[in-house]
Design a protein around this motif. Sequence first.
Motif, PDB file in Angstrom:
ATOM      1  N   GLU A 122       2.064  -4.156   3.143  1.00 59.67           N
ATOM      2  CA  GLU A 122       1.966  -5.571   2.750  1.00 59.67           C
ATOM      3  C   GLU A 122       1.691  -6.449   3.964  1.00 59.67           C
ATOM      4  O   GLU A 122       0.839  -7.338   3.928  1.00 59.67           O
ATOM      5  CB  GLU A 122       3.257  -6.013   2.044  1.00 59.67           C
ATOM      6  CG  GLU A 122       3.352  -5.468   0.633  1.00 59.67           C
ATOM      7  CD  GLU A 122       4.754  -5.516   0.052  1.00 59.67           C
ATOM      8  OE1 GLU A 122       4.863  -5.492  -1.167  1.00 59.67           O
ATOM      9  OE2 GLU A 122       5.732  -5.566   0.819  1.00 59.67           O
ATOM     10  N   ASN A 123       2.387  -6.182   5.056  1.00 61.91           N
ATOM     11  CA  ASN A 123       2.145  -6.961   6.268  1.00 61.91           C
ATOM     12  C   ASN A 123       0.727  -6.761   6.779  1.00 61.91           C
ATOM     13  O   ASN A 123       0.085  -7.707   7.234  1.00 61.91           O
ATOM     14  CB  ASN A 123       3.151  -6.587   7.354  1.00 61.91           C
ATOM     15  CG  ASN A 123       4.416  -7.414   7.280  1.00 61.91           C
ATOM     16  OD1 ASN A 123       4.445  -8.554   7.747  1.00 61.91           O
ATOM     17  ND2 ASN A 123       5.447  -6.863   6.668  1.00 61.91           N
ATOM     18  N   LEU A 124       0.258  -5.533   6.707  1.00 61.02           N
ATOM     19  CA  LEU A 124      -1.087  -5.244   7.209  1.00 61.02           C
ATOM     20  C   LEU A 124      -2.147  -6.047   6.470  1.00 61.02           C
ATOM     21  O   LEU A 124      -3.168  -6.413   7.034  1.00 61.02           O
ATOM     22  CB  LEU A 124      -1.393  -3.748   7.048  1.00 61.02           C
ATOM     23  CG  LEU A 124      -0.908  -2.843   8.178  1.00 61.02           C
ATOM     24  CD1 LEU A 124      -1.078  -1.385   7.774  1.00 61.02           C
ATOM     25  CD2 LEU A 124      -1.676  -3.125   9.452  1.00 61.02           C
ATOM     26  N   MET A 125      -1.915  -6.292   5.186  1.00 65.99           N
ATOM     27  CA  MET A 125      -2.949  -6.924   4.368  1.00 65.99           C
ATOM     28  C   MET A 125      -2.711  -8.424   4.153  1.00 65.99           C
ATOM     29  O   MET A 125      -3.515  -9.091   3.525  1.00 65.99           O
ATOM     30  CB  MET A 125      -3.022  -6.219   3.005  1.00 65.99           C
ATOM     31  CG  MET A 125      -3.274  -4.719   3.081  1.00 65.99           C
ATOM     32  SD  MET A 125      -4.717  -4.276   4.068  1.00 65.99           S
ATOM     33  CE  MET A 125      -6.007  -4.906   3.012  1.00 65.99           C
ATOM     34  N   LEU A 126      -1.641  -8.928   4.715  1.00 69.33           N
ATOM     35  CA  LEU A 126      -1.210 -10.294   4.415  1.00 69.33           C
ATOM     36  C   LEU A 126      -2.223 -11.361   4.808  1.00 69.33           C
ATOM     37  O   LEU A 126      -2.343 -12.390   4.133  1.00 69.33           O
ATOM     38  CB  LEU A 126       0.114 -10.551   5.156  1.00 69.33           C
ATOM     39  CG  LEU A 126       1.132 -11.436   4.487  1.00 69.33           C
ATOM     40  CD1 LEU A 126       1.436 -10.945   3.090  1.00 69.33           C
ATOM     41  CD2 LEU A 126       2.410 -11.436   5.323  1.00 69.33           C
ATOM     42  N   ALA A 127      -2.935 -11.155   5.901  1.00 66.10           N
ATOM     43  CA  ALA A 127      -3.855 -12.190   6.364  1.00 66.10           C
ATOM     44  C   ALA A 127      -5.252 -11.999   5.785  1.00 66.10           C
ATOM     45  O   ALA A 127      -6.179 -12.709   6.145  1.00 66.10           O
ATOM     46  CB  ALA A 127      -3.922 -12.167   7.892  1.00 66.10           C
TER      47      ALA A 127
END
Length: 510
Positions: free
Chosen positions: A364-369
């Motif tokens: 989720e963090n990897l794709m957040l931006a």
Amino acid sequence: MTGRTETGTGHGADRSAPLVRVRGVTKGFGGVAALKDVDLDLYPGEIHALMGMNGAGKSTLVQVLSGVHQADGGSIGVDGHDRSGLTVRKARHLGIAFVPQRRELVMGLSVAENIMLGDLPRRGGFVSRPQMLSRAREALAGLGIEIDVRRTAGELTVAEQTMVEVAREVRRGGRVLILDEPTACLGAEAAGRIRTLVRRLRDEGVAVVYISHYIDEVLGLADRVTVLRDGRVVRSAPADGFDAGELVRAMAGRDVVSHRPERPAPADEIGLAIRGLTHGRSIRDFTAQVRKGEVVAVLGPAGDAQSYLFDLLSGRRRPLSGELHVDATPVPMGRVPASLGSGLRCVTGDRRALGLVPGLSVDENLMLADDRFHRRRLHRRGELARRSAARRKDYGVVTLGGDPPVGSLSGGNQQKVLLAKWLETAPTACFLEDPTNGVDVAAVADIHTLIDALAARGVAVLLASSSAEEAMRLADRILVVRAGRTVAEYDTTAITRDELVATALGGAPQ
Ligand SMILES: Nc1ncnc2c1ncn2[C@@H]1O[C@H](COP(=O)(O)OP(=O)(O)OP(=O)(O)O)[C@@H](O)[C@H]1O
Ligand SMILES: [Mg+2]
């Protein structure tokens, strides 16, 4: 040797017997072993360095020693007595003091109050301020630390905060002092002051446990080095029995080479232009022009101009004056969406506070931006995992089991997630603040390679760093910043690292 350890317990004077003896300690988190059968002996009057790659188990080991975590198996002896099952309270009572990497002072209180907390001198039921001040002054003076005890903790530099924490622990009777990465991200001068303090403690008979990723620092400072790899001790020996190459091989299990690759020459076009940026005394008239494909380093002590640059360039703060152009287009300052919309990506040095959402998973963090993540409902699990798998691979993110919360990863892996999150959004220009803070040697090399690749793709890279090595390794040009002002500019092909340190930073090489 001073009297503290001799009079403290009666055991401190004997430097031939270990003060702390760890045998066969194991510790797991949710079925995954973080420590496996670890032995460790700590002697008074010795600096014992713990080294290892990110996730090797260093912090876990010292947390077991200081009672933060309980071991699953094995024993801990202190002064020859079995003290297994230590709690924080018991450990402190036995003189085992832990200074974690994140400072734990009460930032709104004074230095004196922080040092004396829990032991405030009272007179007739009221705290005696003169006594509090004088005892706190004694605690600092006893260690040769010059800080005004009336100052508020939050105003101190990171290095000063560390010193105050050390003084407090020593005052409380700490005779085993554990420092977890005390010099991460400090400039050369501040790191030198910390090391001077550590040597002094050693000479006074304290058993110091010192965690650091800096190989030269450890070889110059430690008496003994223990290397952990995947939760096991792979080597423990006097420091003079190691050279840098061996140490890296012990930690990584292989050689790690990091040399400056040939990058294509930067383009003529300016990708990122900053003119006359001023914000109080923190940044004064800062100007930098970064060409596409060029890496320009802003070198200076961490926490100085660098974090302000992050705030100003990312739009979190509005400067008093100054202009920003990305790809020759003016960008309104003081607005986060405007900064993001310009194609500028700012990667913070404070990944825990601003960069990552610790409770969300790695994927989720990897794709957040990533806009696509929101627009096309990529948050469907399968799709998310598929897309993020490629990023994990490219950035070398290693996790134990599935898709854990990013907050449970080791420092270096968190840093890679943070970089991947922003750099995979195809930026025109980027600002990176201390991108290898707290990262192990192999991950440092990987991150440097990623930054090279970014420049080779034509991105204009502005890098804020507190490390002369890193600036020399990555940058085409270096701007040296002190107290908010640019004091010198160098072409990295025309200067050596030692010249840079001597002339620009005014500090001695480590
Ligand atoms: N509270 C926790 N919950 C789950 N896993 C954890 C926890 N603390 C540590 N771990 C895991 O245990 C392993 C060892 O972590 P540790 O923090 O001790 O590494 P380290 O050697 O200090 O690394 P670094 O150099 O990155 O600080 C890692 O795989 C980490 O993800
Ligand atoms: Mg750690």
